[in-house]
Design a protein around this motif. Structure first.
Motif, PDB file in Angstrom:
ATOM      1  N   VAL A  56      -5.613 -14.758 -18.466  1.00  0.00           N
ATOM      2  CA  VAL A  56      -6.455 -13.745 -17.834  1.00  0.00           C
ATOM      3  C   VAL A  56      -6.274 -12.377 -18.494  1.00  0.00           C
ATOM      4  CG1 VAL A  56      -6.932 -12.538 -15.681  1.00  0.00           C
ATOM      5  CG2 VAL A  56      -6.463 -14.982 -15.650  1.00  0.00           C
ATOM      6  N   THR A  64      -6.414  -8.422 -11.605  1.00  0.00           N
ATOM      7  CA  THR A  64      -5.113  -8.919 -12.043  1.00  0.00           C
ATOM      8  C   THR A  64      -4.311  -7.803 -12.695  1.00  0.00           C
ATOM      9  OG1 THR A  64      -6.133 -11.077 -12.412  1.00  0.00           O
ATOM     10  CG2 THR A  64      -3.971 -10.712 -13.398  1.00  0.00           C
ATOM     11  N   LYS A  91      -9.640  -7.315 -14.175  1.00  0.00           N
ATOM     12  CA  LYS A  91      -9.371  -5.967 -13.660  1.00  0.00           C
ATOM     13  C   LYS A  91      -8.421  -6.006 -12.467  1.00  0.00           C
ATOM     14  CE  LYS A  91     -13.709  -5.405 -12.714  1.00  0.00           C
ATOM     15  NZ  LYS A  91     -14.221  -6.746 -13.061  1.00  0.00           N
ATOM     16  N   SER A  93     -17.242  -9.311 -13.892  1.00  0.00           N
ATOM     17  CA  SER A  93     -16.443 -10.098 -12.964  1.00  0.00           C
ATOM     18  C   SER A  93     -15.629 -11.139 -13.722  1.00  0.00           C
ATOM     19  CB  SER A  93     -17.387 -10.785 -11.975  1.00  0.00           C
ATOM     20  OG  SER A  93     -16.644 -11.509 -11.050  1.00  0.00           O
ATOM     21  N   GLY A  94     -14.376 -11.260 -13.368  1.00  0.00           N
ATOM     22  CA  GLY A  94     -13.515 -12.246 -14.016  1.00  0.00           C
ATOM     23  C   GLY A  94     -12.840 -11.739 -15.272  1.00  0.00           C
ATOM     24  N   SER A  95     -13.039 -10.443 -15.593  1.00  0.00           N
ATOM     25  CA  SER A  95     -12.457  -9.936 -16.837  1.00  0.00           C
ATOM     26  C   SER A  95     -10.982  -9.577 -16.688  1.00  0.00           C
ATOM     27  CB  SER A  95     -13.259  -8.725 -17.338  1.00  0.00           C
ATOM     28  OG  SER A  95     -13.319  -7.731 -16.346  1.00  0.00           O
ATOM     29  N   PHE A 107      -2.998 -17.761 -15.464  1.00  0.00           N
ATOM     30  CA  PHE A 107      -2.941 -18.624 -14.284  1.00  0.00           C
ATOM     31  C   PHE A 107      -3.135 -20.045 -14.786  1.00  0.00           C
ATOM     32  CE2 PHE A 107      -4.548 -14.627 -12.373  1.00  0.00           C
ATOM     33  CZ  PHE A 107      -3.513 -14.406 -11.489  1.00  0.00           C
TER      34      PHE A 107
HETATM   35  N1  LIG Z   1      -4.209 -16.335  -8.188  1.00  0.00           N
HETATM   36  C1  LIG Z   1      -5.043 -16.832  -9.123  1.00  0.00           C
HETATM   37  N2  LIG Z   1      -4.961 -18.128  -9.493  1.00  0.00           N
HETATM   38  C2  LIG Z   1      -5.789 -18.636 -10.432  1.00  0.00           C
HETATM   39  N3  LIG Z   1      -6.728 -17.929 -11.063  1.00  0.00           N
HETATM   40  C3  LIG Z   1      -6.870 -16.641 -10.739  1.00  0.00           C
HETATM   41  C4  LIG Z   1      -6.036 -16.023  -9.755  1.00  0.00           C
HETATM   42  N4  LIG Z   1      -6.403 -14.720  -9.643  1.00  0.00           N
HETATM   43  C5  LIG Z   1      -7.401 -14.545 -10.515  1.00  0.00           C
HETATM   44  N5  LIG Z   1      -7.696 -15.679 -11.181  1.00  0.00           N
HETATM   45  C6  LIG Z   1      -8.706 -15.838 -12.229  1.00  0.00           C
HETATM   46  O1  LIG Z   1      -8.450 -14.875 -13.207  1.00  0.00           O
HETATM   47  C7  LIG Z   1      -9.647 -14.351 -13.722  1.00  0.00           C
HETATM   48  C8  LIG Z   1      -9.638 -12.859 -13.606  1.00  0.00           C
HETATM   49  O2  LIG Z   1      -9.664 -12.509 -12.251  1.00  0.00           O
HETATM   50  P1  LIG Z   1      -9.679 -11.023 -11.720  1.00  0.00           P
HETATM   51  O3  LIG Z   1      -8.491 -10.310 -12.239  1.00  0.00           O
HETATM   52  O4  LIG Z   1      -9.825 -11.107 -10.251  1.00  0.00           O
HETATM   53  O5  LIG Z   1     -10.982 -10.462 -12.389  1.00  0.00           O
HETATM   54  P2  LIG Z   1     -11.875  -9.224 -11.971  1.00  0.00           P
HETATM   55  O6  LIG Z   1     -11.149  -8.438 -10.947  1.00  0.00           O
HETATM   56  O7  LIG Z   1     -12.108  -8.484 -13.233  1.00  0.00           O
HETATM   57  O8  LIG Z   1     -13.157  -9.809 -11.449  1.00  0.00           O
HETATM   58  C9  LIG Z   1     -10.768 -15.025 -12.963  1.00  0.00           C
HETATM   59  O9  LIG Z   1     -11.266 -16.078 -13.753  1.00  0.00           O
HETATM   60  C10 LIG Z   1     -10.093 -15.539 -11.730  1.00  0.00           C
HETATM   61  O10 LIG Z   1     -10.737 -16.702 -11.286  1.00  0.00           O
END
Ligand SMILES: Nc1ncnc2c1ncn2[C@@H]1O[C@H](COP(=O)(O)OP(=O)(O)O)[C@@H](O)[C@H]1O
Ligand SMILES: [Mg+2]
Lengths: 214, 282
Positions: B23, B49, B47, B43-45, B18
Motif C-alpha cells: 500500500v 494508511t 492516504k 481512493s485506495g492510494s 497488507f
Molecule cells: N487493514 C487493511 N487490511 C487490508 N487492506 C487494507 C487495510 N487498510 C487498507 N487496505 C487497502 O490498502 C489500500 C489503501 O487504502 P487507504 O490507505 O485506505 O487508501 P485511501 O485512504 O487513499 O483511499 C486499499 O486498497 C485498501 O483496500
C-alpha cells in the motif's frame, strides 16, 4: 393455612440459601466469564485454546452431571467439598461458560473505531477497555446476562440433589412428611417466580439507565 | 544534524503492506511546525494508511516515522513495553480526527473532550472541564456540552471530535477526510473550524478532497497515487499546473464530483472555475 405456618420459617431459611447460591455463583461466574472472554479475545494461542475448551465443555454437558462430578467425583482425588461450596463451584463454572460468551459478544459489538479513538488519545489497552469499550459492551451484554442470572437462580434447585437445604429441598422434605406435595411445590414455584420477576425488573431499570445516554 | 529532526512529523522511506498488497511504497514526508499539508489522491492510494502510520494505528513495515523528535523502530519484531509507551507518547503529540468521528457515544460532548486530559494526561477534573468548555466554545459548541453524540448533527460531532483532539494539546493534528461522511451542507462548518485552527498556527496534516479548503489553507499539497507521492507543491502551483496525468485526471474527477461524494456542490463549482482549460483535454 396450618401448613404454611409450619413451613414458613423453613422456607425463609431456604430462600436465604437459594439467594446465596444464586448471587454468589453469579458473581463468581461473572469474574470467570469476563476473564475467559478477555482470554479468548485478546490472549495468545494457549490462553485462547483453554478458553474455547472450557466454554465448550461446560456449556456442552448437563449441569447435574457437573454438580455430581464436583461433589462425588472430586473426593476420589482427595478433594472433599461440603455441599454448599461444591454447588457454588459447579454453578459458577457453569454460568461462567455462558457469561463468557455473553461478554465476548458484547465486547465484539464495540466498533473498531471506538478502540482506535481511545488509542489515538494515548490510552493503554486496560484503560481503553475500561473507559471506552466496557461501558458500550455492557449495554449490549445486559439482556443476555440478565437471562443467564435468571436461569442460574432456577438452576440452584439442583443443589438439593447434593443435600443443600434450599427451596426445592425444603419443599420436597415438607411435602414428603405431610403428603402436601402439590401445595409445597406450588409455593416454591411462586417464590422462584417472584425472585426472577424482581431480577427482570432490575435488568429493565439498568437497561433504561444505560440507554439514557444514547 | 539529522534531516527533519525538528519537524513535528518526519517520515522517510515508509513502507506498508497488507498481505500481498503493497500500500505504501516508500513515502517521504516532512511537515514543518505550523505547516498545513493537504494530502490528495485517488481512493485506495494509501492516504489513510499513511496518516495512520504516523500515530502507529497502523504498524509500518519499514522506514522511519518520527514525531516531535520521538522515534520508534519500524518493522521490528520486538514489541516491548517501552516501545508501547513511546507509541502512546507519540499519539498524545499527534492527535487524530477520523472520517467517522468515533466519538464515545456513552459520554457527553464535554465528557468526550475531557477524557484524554483526565485519563491520559492526569489533569484534575475541574481543570479539564475548564479546558473542555474553552475548546467547545472555540469550535462553536459551548451550548452542547451536556449533549450526547447521538443528539448532535454530523457537523457538530466532527467539531466535538476536533475539540477532543485539541484537548491533548498536540503538536500536530491528523485529519482523515474529516468532511467525507457529512452531507454537503455541513462541510463548511467543519472546514471553517479547521481554517481557524490553521490560522492559529496549528500544524496539520489533512487528507481531503476539499479543493477550496486546500487552496485557501494548505501550504503544500501532496498528491499520492499507487502508494507513492507523485508530486507535491504549493496549492497555487498544483491546482493551476499539475504535472502528472494522474493528478490532472484526478482533479477533473474531483471537480465533477463524480467519484467523491465529498466534492459537494460548492466544492465542485469552485474547482471547475479554477481548473486550467488545458487540464480538460484528453
Ligand atoms: N487493514 C487493511 N487490511 C487490508 N487492506 C487494507 C487495510 N487498510 C487498507 N487496505 C487497502 O490498502 C489500500 C489503501 O487504502 P487507504 O490507505 O485506505 O487508501 P485511501 O485512504 O487513499 O483511499 C486499499 O486498497 C485498501 O483496500
Ligand atoms: Mg482513506
Amino acid at each position: 393455612m396450618d401448613l404454611l405456618a409450619r413451613a414458613f420459617p423453613l422456607l425463609i431459611d431456604a430462600l436465604g440459601m437459594t439467594l446465596f447460591l444464586g448471587i454468589t455463583s453469579f458473581l463468581i461466574g461473572s469474574v470467570i466469564g469476563m476473564t475467559v472472554a478477555l482470554a479468548r479475545l485478546f490472549g495468545g494461542p494457549v490462553l485462547r485454546a483453554i478458553a474455547i475448551g472450557y466454554v465448550s465443555i461446560w456449556r456442552g454437558t448437563p449441569l447435574l452431571i457437573q454438580l455430581l462430578l464436583v461433589y462425588f467425583g472430586l473426593p476420589q482425588f482427595g478433594i472433599i467439598l461440603q455441599p454448599v461450596p461444591a454447588s457454588i463451584i459447579a454453578l459458577s463454572l457453569h454460568a461462567g461458560a455462558y457469561l463468557a460468551e455473553n461478554f465476548r459478544a458484547g465486547i465484539l459489538s464495540v466498533d473498531k473505531g471506538q478502540w482506535e479513538a481511545a488509542y489515538s488519545l494515548g490510552m493503554p489497552f486496560p484503560r481503553a477497555f475500561r473507559r471506552v469499550a466496557f461501558p458500550q459492551a455492557a449495554r449490549v451484554a445486559i439482556p443476555p446476562v440478565g437471562s443467564r442470572f435468571i436461569a442460574l437462580m432456577k438452576d440452584t434447585s439442583l443443589a438439593s440433589v447434593v443435600t443443600v437445604v434450599e427451596l426445592t429441598a425444603v419443599a420436597e422434605s415438607i411435602g414428603s412428611s405431610t403428603f402436601r406435595y402439590l401445595e409445597m411445590f406450588a409455593i416454591v414455584a411462586m417464590i422462584y417466580w417472584a425472585i426472577n420477576s424482581l431480577l427482570s425488573l432490575g435488568q429493565e431499570v439498568l437497561e433504561r439507565r444505560l440507554a439514557r445516554a444514547y | 544534524m539529522d534531516h527533519g529532526a525538528d519537524c513535528p512529523v518526519s517520515v522517510a522511506g515508509l513502507h506498508k503492506r497488507f498481505g500481498a498488497l503493497e500500500v505504501l511504497k516508500g513515502i517521504d514526508l516532512d511537515v514543518q511546525r505550523g505547516e498545513v499539508v493537504v494530502i490528495m489522491g485517488p481512493s485506495g492510494s494509501g492516504k489513510t494508511t499513511l496518516i495512520r502510520c504516523i500515530n502507529f494505528l497502523e504498524e509500518p513495515d519499514a522506514g522511519r516515522v518520527r514525531v516531535c523528535g520521538m522515534e520508534v523502530p519500524c518493522g521490528g519484531k520486538t514489541k516491548t513495553r517501552a516501545r508501547a509507551r513511546h507509541i502512546r507518547e507519540i499519539r498524545t503529540r499527534a492527535a487524530m480526527v477520523f472520517q467517522h468521528f468515533n466519538l464515545f457515544p456513552h459520554m457527553t460532548a464535554l465528557g468526550n473532550v475531557i477524557e484524554g486530559p483526565v485519563s491520559v494526561r492526569g489533569m484534575p477534573k475541574a481543570q479539564a472541564e475548564a479546558l473542555g468548555e474553552r475548546l467547545l466554545a472555540r469550535v462553536g459548541l459551548a451550548d452542547k456540552r451536556d449533549e450526547y453524540p447521538s443528539r448532535l448533527s454530523g457537523g457538530q460531532k466532527q467539531r466535538v471530535a476536533i475539540a477532543r483532539a485539541l484537548a491533548m494539546e498536540p503538536e500536530v493534528v491528523l485529519f482523515d477526510e474529516p468532511t467525507s461522511s457529512l452531507d454537503p451542507e455541513l462541510h463548511e462548518e467543519v472546514l471553517q473550524t479547521m481554517r481557524e485552527l490553521a490560522g492559529e498556527g496549528m500544524t496539520m496534516v489533512v487528507v481531503t478532497h476539499e479543493v477550496g479548503f486546500a487552496q485557501d489553507v494548505a501550504d503544500r499539497i501532496v498528491f499520492m497515487a499507487g502508494g507513492v507521492v507523485l508530486e507535491e507543491g504549493p496549492p497555487a502551483e498544483f491546482f493551476a499546473n499539475p504535472k502528472h496525468d494522474r493528478a490532472r485526471s484526478f482533479l477533473r474527477l474531483v471537480a465533477r464530483g463524480s467519484t467523491y461524494a465529498d466534492a459537494g456542490a460548492n466544492g465542485a463549482a469552485r474547482t471547475d472555475a479554477l481548473l486550467p482549460a488545458d487540464g480538460r483535454q484528453e
